[in-house]
Write a protein that holds these residues in place. Sequence first.
Motif, PDB file in Angstrom:
ATOM      1  N   LEU A 216       0.820  -1.214   0.000  1.00  0.00           N
ATOM      2  CA  LEU A 216       0.000   0.000   0.000  1.00  0.00           C
ATOM      3  C   LEU A 216       0.852   1.261   0.000  1.00  0.00           C
ATOM      4  O   LEU A 216       0.442   2.290  -0.552  1.00  0.00           O
ATOM      5  N   LYS A 217       2.049   1.200   0.595  1.00  0.00           N
ATOM      6  CA  LYS A 217       2.925   2.368   0.609  1.00  0.00           C
ATOM      7  C   LYS A 217       3.433   2.722  -0.783  1.00  0.00           C
ATOM      8  O   LYS A 217       3.870   3.853  -1.014  1.00  0.00           O
ATOM      9  N   ALA A 218       3.387   1.765  -1.707  1.00  0.00           N
ATOM     10  CA  ALA A 218       3.928   1.992  -3.051  1.00  0.00           C
ATOM     11  C   ALA A 218       2.891   2.560  -4.011  1.00  0.00           C
ATOM     12  O   ALA A 218       3.227   2.917  -5.139  1.00  0.00           O
ATOM     13  N   ILE A 219       1.634   2.669  -3.586  1.00  0.00           N
ATOM     14  CA  ILE A 219       0.567   3.109  -4.482  1.00  0.00           C
ATOM     15  C   ILE A 219       0.513   4.627  -4.545  1.00  0.00           C
ATOM     16  O   ILE A 219       0.443   5.312  -3.518  1.00  0.00           O
ATOM     17  N   ALA A 220       0.516   5.158  -5.764  1.00  0.00           N
ATOM     18  CA  ALA A 220       0.365   6.599  -5.958  1.00  0.00           C
ATOM     19  C   ALA A 220      -1.099   6.973  -6.142  1.00  0.00           C
ATOM     20  O   ALA A 220      -1.568   7.982  -5.612  1.00  0.00           O
ATOM     21  N   THR A 231      -7.209   0.353 -11.711  1.00  0.00           N
ATOM     22  CA  THR A 231      -5.821   0.430 -12.156  1.00  0.00           C
ATOM     23  C   THR A 231      -5.016   1.183 -11.112  1.00  0.00           C
ATOM     24  O   THR A 231      -5.394   2.293 -10.721  1.00  0.00           O
ATOM     25  N   LEU A 232      -3.926   0.558 -10.657  1.00  0.00           N
ATOM     26  CA  LEU A 232      -3.038   1.181  -9.682  1.00  0.00           C
ATOM     27  C   LEU A 232      -1.848   1.799 -10.389  1.00  0.00           C
ATOM     28  O   LEU A 232      -1.199   1.162 -11.223  1.00  0.00           O
ATOM     29  N   ARG A 233      -1.538   3.053 -10.050  1.00  0.00           N
ATOM     30  CA  ARG A 233      -0.301   3.689 -10.499  1.00  0.00           C
ATOM     31  C   ARG A 233       0.648   3.694  -9.314  1.00  0.00           C
ATOM     32  O   ARG A 233       0.251   4.019  -8.184  1.00  0.00           O
ATOM     33  N   LEU A 234       1.901   3.308  -9.553  1.00  0.00           N
ATOM     34  CA  LEU A 234       2.878   3.158  -8.484  1.00  0.00           C
ATOM     35  C   LEU A 234       3.801   4.366  -8.398  1.00  0.00           C
ATOM     36  O   LEU A 234       3.997   5.086  -9.379  1.00  0.00           O
ATOM     37  N   LYS A 235       4.373   4.576  -7.219  1.00  0.00           N
ATOM     38  CA  LYS A 235       5.229   5.734  -7.001  1.00  0.00           C
ATOM     39  C   LYS A 235       6.594   5.587  -7.672  1.00  0.00           C
ATOM     40  O   LYS A 235       7.128   6.550  -8.214  1.00  0.00           O
ATOM     41  N   GLN A 236       7.167   4.390  -7.627  1.00  0.00           N
ATOM     42  CA  GLN A 236       8.533   4.216  -8.101  1.00  0.00           C
ATOM     43  C   GLN A 236       8.681   3.124  -9.157  1.00  0.00           C
ATOM     44  O   GLN A 236       9.786   2.638  -9.391  1.00  0.00           O
TER      45      GLN A 236
END
Length: 254
Positions: A216-220, A231-236
């Motif tokens: 969950l910490k990686a989800i933007a 659709t999930l966009r990720l931070k890194q």
Amino acid sequence: MTTAILAEDEALLRAALRDLLAHVWPELDVLAECEDGASALEAIDAHRPDVAFLDIRMPGLSGLEVAAAAAEASPGTQVVFTTAYDQYAIDAFERGAVDYLLKPITTERLAATVQRLKARTDKHPADTAALAELLRELSIGNTPGASPLTWITASNGRETRLIMVDDVAYFRADNKYTVAMTAEGEALLRKPIRELAAMLDPSMFKQIHRSTIVNLKAIASIVRDDTGKGTLRLKQRPETLVVSQPFMALFRNM
């Protein structure tokens, strides 16, 4: 004919429940038997059964999380928990629109549950608010179990890397193994994703379908499309991840 799915991660207990149901409810049609929470949620979404027998403690998604998500995916499905938890949890079940079976399950207790299920002429959707509160209570209680995984070793070619679990954006199933995706790239764990799921912190790692667990910490951001998928966009990480429709309920508060 009444239909059901069974979800229990221990094969012997799952077989025992199936045999008991065949004895006390011979007309019941068991559509699927599942060994983890993700496959249970997918089976509920696919089959829309009349009843779901859900083990509380399963790899990936707990029975409580499956029930909360299933309330949206299949609101007509009645939920029966199988549990070894103590009395305070059972009291919470009795206050909600769910039933429970205390392990080890006896023929007499199962027969009584079956009679209550048969007597319900109207569908009783799971109370998602009550399930969320119960899940919170259990997560802060003294529930037995090992501490969540904090680091892993994974292979990248001939190199073996030590990776902190918090640095993993998501895990993806790869046949019998699992790929860990970080900002630096991917690495292979010689462990199936189902086994890994049981070792991760359930408050931080969520399955978005059977083959993917996201941090969950990686989800933007997350976007729901017209079909109900997300659709999930990720931070890194540059790629996006698809959340299958039944799992979207797990992200309703984001």
